[in-house]
Design an enzyme around this catalytic site. Structure first.
Site, short mmCIF file in Angstrom:
data_model
loop_
_atom_site.label_atom_id
_atom_site.label_comp_id
_atom_site.label_asym_id
_atom_site.label_seq_id
_atom_site.Cartn_x
_atom_site.Cartn_y
_atom_site.Cartn_z
N LEU A 162 -3.15 0.53 0.95
CA LEU A 162 -3.60 -0.29 -0.17
C LEU A 162 -3.59 -1.76 0.24
O LEU A 162 -2.71 -2.21 0.97
CB LEU A 162 -2.66 -0.12 -1.37
CG LEU A 162 -2.61 1.26 -2.03
CD1 LEU A 162 -1.34 1.40 -2.86
CD2 LEU A 162 -3.84 1.47 -2.91
N GLY A 168 2.98 3.66 5.28
CA GLY A 168 1.59 3.40 5.58
C GLY A 168 0.69 3.48 4.36
O GLY A 168 -0.53 3.52 4.47
N LYS A 169 1.30 3.49 3.17
CA LYS A 169 0.50 3.56 1.96
C LYS A 169 0.08 2.18 1.49
O LYS A 169 -0.80 2.04 0.65
CB LYS A 169 1.30 4.26 0.85
CG LYS A 169 1.63 5.72 1.16
CD LYS A 169 2.62 6.30 0.15
CE LYS A 169 2.92 7.77 0.47
NZ LYS A 169 3.99 8.31 -0.40
N LEU A 170 0.77 1.18 1.98
CA LEU A 170 0.47 -0.20 1.60
C LEU A 170 0.42 -1.01 2.88
O LEU A 170 1.25 -0.83 3.77
CB LEU A 170 1.59 -0.72 0.68
CG LEU A 170 1.45 -2.12 0.09
CD1 LEU A 170 0.26 -2.20 -0.87
CD2 LEU A 170 2.73 -2.52 -0.66
N THR A 180 6.88 1.19 0.26
CA THR A 180 5.58 1.82 0.41
C THR A 180 4.91 1.48 1.73
O THR A 180 4.11 2.24 2.25
CB THR A 180 4.70 1.38 -0.80
OG1 THR A 180 5.45 1.61 -1.99
CG2 THR A 180 3.42 2.15 -0.87
#
Lengths: 330, 330, 330, 330
Positions: free
Chosen positions: C262, C290-292, C286
């Site tokens: 993100l 690796g989601k952000l 997060t």
């Protein structure tokens, strides 16, 4: 109670638009009337009512580091307009006011830091605020001198915390200072736990360098009779709480000792009642003690006072209009 | 830091069995090491270490209505065994101890009640505890008489709160009382905000019926120098906090004024740091101020002290074994 | 880092005045920059940036009963202006939207009530909101018919929740409905836990009265590939979270599965990280997954979304100005 | 109600001693009966009653990352002893069980870290737990193969999440696995938001490499009828909640759809009701909906489930005695 009475008022969904004023937003919160939005809208109403009530003495009970974080001017302005009549605070908030009154500052910092690194750099942290130690030292120095001077002037007379704060206020120049504003507006400042703050250090140094007998003598209990007398002289009593703790308890207990319940109670806190502490206790619980009247305007807003309090004040200012000045009580 | 160092210690899943002791449960929490279980297990270790440290003066900072709710005997026992050396408390907790010392009680009640109904019935509510008003009245009466008597005895001498609490303790008979236990064990009780409690009412009535000059004079700041001197005499400093507020701040500030950091800090609270108040501030933040040493044993357990504190003490008692008696400091 | 860099930006105290707009208040919060005020001011900036970023697909993750409580129109308006591009919600919030779309209402109630009394009166309570059971029944009835109709139309074709919501939206007339607005604006609605809501009951009745084979078949996993494809087609990804739970996790996981972090994350919640749940986890955490993205605009505002979200949207609308209409993505 | 009825049961102060068992501690909590101690003691009673009730089907609703943090064995043991009859969980908790079943681990880490550093090191963080990415990858690989295998076996048959979990359980060897234990003990596992987890990624890869038509088809709504049927077959219904969210709502809604209220409700959470979300809603509110019976045994314990749940289970195991094995329901 009939079923239709329970289903009388539908939730109206909030509508937002560009350039709406804070009070217009609160009207939308009132249309919802639910959860935190409902509580905040109700709080604005209670605050408005207590301020508009010409017989009401309004107490602001102040805990938490909200003065260093940016509420200093709002509180000083409330005092000057006499939207509040009495301030009951932690010692620390007044120390931070005095730090700025002596030219010190609080700085925008960060919470994700190595605190030992800050320690070596002589920077004190309050969550995401940084305070350089030299600003404490500077304030200490000036306060110690004030204590010396006041002690000489008062010649062993026993003082209350509010008398001492007034004497300090009279010596300040910064017009933005809460302590100064309170002095000018004749708003007493009670510090029921004054020694639980940098004032303790100031007093220790002052006492050591005075001959002991001449050191300032602050009577723990003198403030009690003063605040009770003040509550007795008041026709109505209103309380606005930021945080809770000793300041909130002191105001509530004063109402009880004056044998009057509060007529208005507005509490902004992040504490909750289930752990049994005073700070989280509901206004309703306060009724059982006789500290709050059954029919009092009352609301507890759960949230960060740095957000909630300014919104509430801004909405109230809008309702009162420009140039509103209250006479003040009692 | 190498990757394998970050992945060195796997979470071991807790195993439960019938009849396990409290300390065996804490061992399982330690196997997990995560979230609240990890924090509570660490807290037991910090508490064990500070008590086993023969050079350590252990301060218990006490806020919240935990004495009325059932921790009275635990605290009195800790004092008698000298697992704590100094008590810093809100006034209210000592008032509730004294209510029971005079034969009064606290009752299991409920929070879902009509508080005005309780008010008419002369029952004060503390969340789900009920306190009959006559028990306050009885304690008030006896305390006012004690104040009269002490005032006569001390002839205008200026007292600190700890001196006054000691004089009260000497007049009590209830062996289960915290104030009595502290008197017997030579554990000082500091009440930095003493007047923020029923003691204020007691003093007002006492002062009105004394000739004013002879009323008890409690010096706000005298306790500051006492607690600083005590910290200075101590070789190590340990702090256990229930709740936070003025008691926690007073202990931390004493360490700072004595120019020593705390060596151990164990905080049980439901407050969180993000709102900037002292009660929720992390032990780490305390390092930046110099109130806590960099290498101090430190942990903050988030939860209801009525659950957390007894678990921690029970686990520690098990680690110390039967008949453990500490010498005490400083 | 030099000491002066840590002390670069002093806290400026907020100034309030009558008739200030919501965005002007946020500027004052920004002057403080501390505690909740700082976080909320930062949140307005992150929201502004993600909306102004023409490459950004904005996801709104919605949990908690905020639609019944008054945010329905705000969300529908955001959809129509394409300030958000994708809605991921609990089933319940969409049910409450559909209840109102069928003429039902939510009512301002109270939390201090006898719930069995409400039960007998056929009133469901959501904290201080009352929902009459007949409004559920009416919505159920219409939804069951829609399910029958859609099942007939689709002839055993397997649907995703977003396809189903679109088919429902196409059948609605209420322009104030979120589901209708999403249909008209081509904003997909994902309900990753659709069956955890009144939709389950609707489907059961529908399935029983259909021949089983012809009942609507909603594939649990079909939505996963849809939302991943959508994230893959997007150049930038932004997430606004109210509450947390499944909706937040679904958006974050979609970013991960699309192998993109993100670019913006704005989370409004009352949960805290220390208990380890997803809803309270920090944006920083997060990043480890690796989601952000490391450099993402990110902020977590702790507070009641009923207060925080409208303030943030009102401030943003003011920044965008009247007649602002976004093109939308991907 | 008479005044003396309100003052019938005095708070008895807790007494602690070395080597006390967990259940003995709970007896002391019961003596206090106040604040969290009272709630936790009551919770142990409710849990004991629902397990001893031979007609009761016990649902455990599981949210929050409590399986990775150390509750895995406790839950697996509860299943094997049939102290719980049905598990309703987030997908994530089952994924973490499966990671360990494939030889992976969770590690004790820390929350005060640079998350981008962890990211580069391929370590995912869950508050103070570290999970190496390769353990996810390994579990993914095995799960994808299982999905392939099951799809081949089932030949396009539509599955529910509980059927799928059962098929996975049958393929596991790790006796400590929750999913395996559930398979062996015939305890169904419902995952109402299964796709909101790593299962989504597993399914996407599986579906891509299968010919699409042969990919596993999990029906969103099939689990609804299963859980309702299960509730209908049950004579009594009990619910234990860790966290809240979708799992709690699913259990409560199943009770409603089966036209039965729950007979027992025990909720462990850190959420509070005032924000209106389901997770924080009181058991009382649940009565208004008909999801909980008026006379149900019910209690909400506010606190970290990592502390509260093991205490409660340990106390119950002690009450049941060694070798207690429940028959299970329905």
């Amino acid at each position: 109670m009939k079923r239709e009475d329970l289903l009388a008022e539908p939730v109206l969904h909030m509508k937002l638009q560009p350039y709406m004023t804070v009070n217009q937003l609160i009207q939308q919160f009132s249309n919802s009337g639910c959860f935190g939005a409902g509580r905040l809208a109700a709080a604005c109403g209670v605050f408005e009512n207590m301020v508009r009530d010409e017989k009401c003495t309004v107490f602001l009970a102040l805990a938490g580091a909200v003065v260093p974080a940016g509420l200093r001017s709002i509180i000083a302005d409330l005092i000057r307009k006499r939207l509040i009549d009495v301030l009951v605070s932690t010692g620390a908030n007044m120390i931070h006011d005095l730090i700025e009154a002596q030219g010190g500052h609080h700085y925008k910092g960060h919470w994700f830091v190595d605190d030992f690194f800050l320690y070596k750099y002589h920077i004190n942290r309050i969550y995401d605020i940084f305070v350089p130690r030299e600003d404490f030292v500077k304030a200490d120095k000036i306060l110690i001198e004030m204590f010396d001077e006041i002690a000489k002037e008062k010649q062993g007379q026993v003082l209350s915390t509010s008398e001492l704060m007034r004497l300090i206020g009279s010596r300040l120049e910064d017009p933005k200072s809460i302590v100064r504003a309170a002095y000018e507006a004749n708003v007493p400042i009670f510090l029921p736990a004054m020694r639980d703050s940098e004032f303790a250090y100031v007093h220790i140094v002052h006492a050591e360098r005075s001959k002991k007998e001449k050191a300032l003598l602050v009577d723990s209990f003198k403030g009690s009779s003063e605040i009770v007398a003040l509550a007795e002289r008041s026709r109505h009593l209103g309380m606005v709480v930021i945080g809770g703790g000793v300041p909130r308890n002191t105001v509530q207990h004063a109402a009880l000792m004056a044998d009057k319940g509060l007529d208005y109670a507005l509490i902004i806190t992040t504490d909750r009642p289930e752990y049994g502490g005073l700070s989280g206790s509901t206004p309703e619980e306060t009724i059982s003690w006789g500290k709050l009247k059954k029919k009092a305007g009352k609301v507890m807003v759960i949230g960060d006072a740095m957000i909630i309090f300014p919104i509430m004040v801004a909405a109230a200012l809008e309702r009162f209009g420009k140039d509103f000045q209250r006479k003040g009580n009692p």
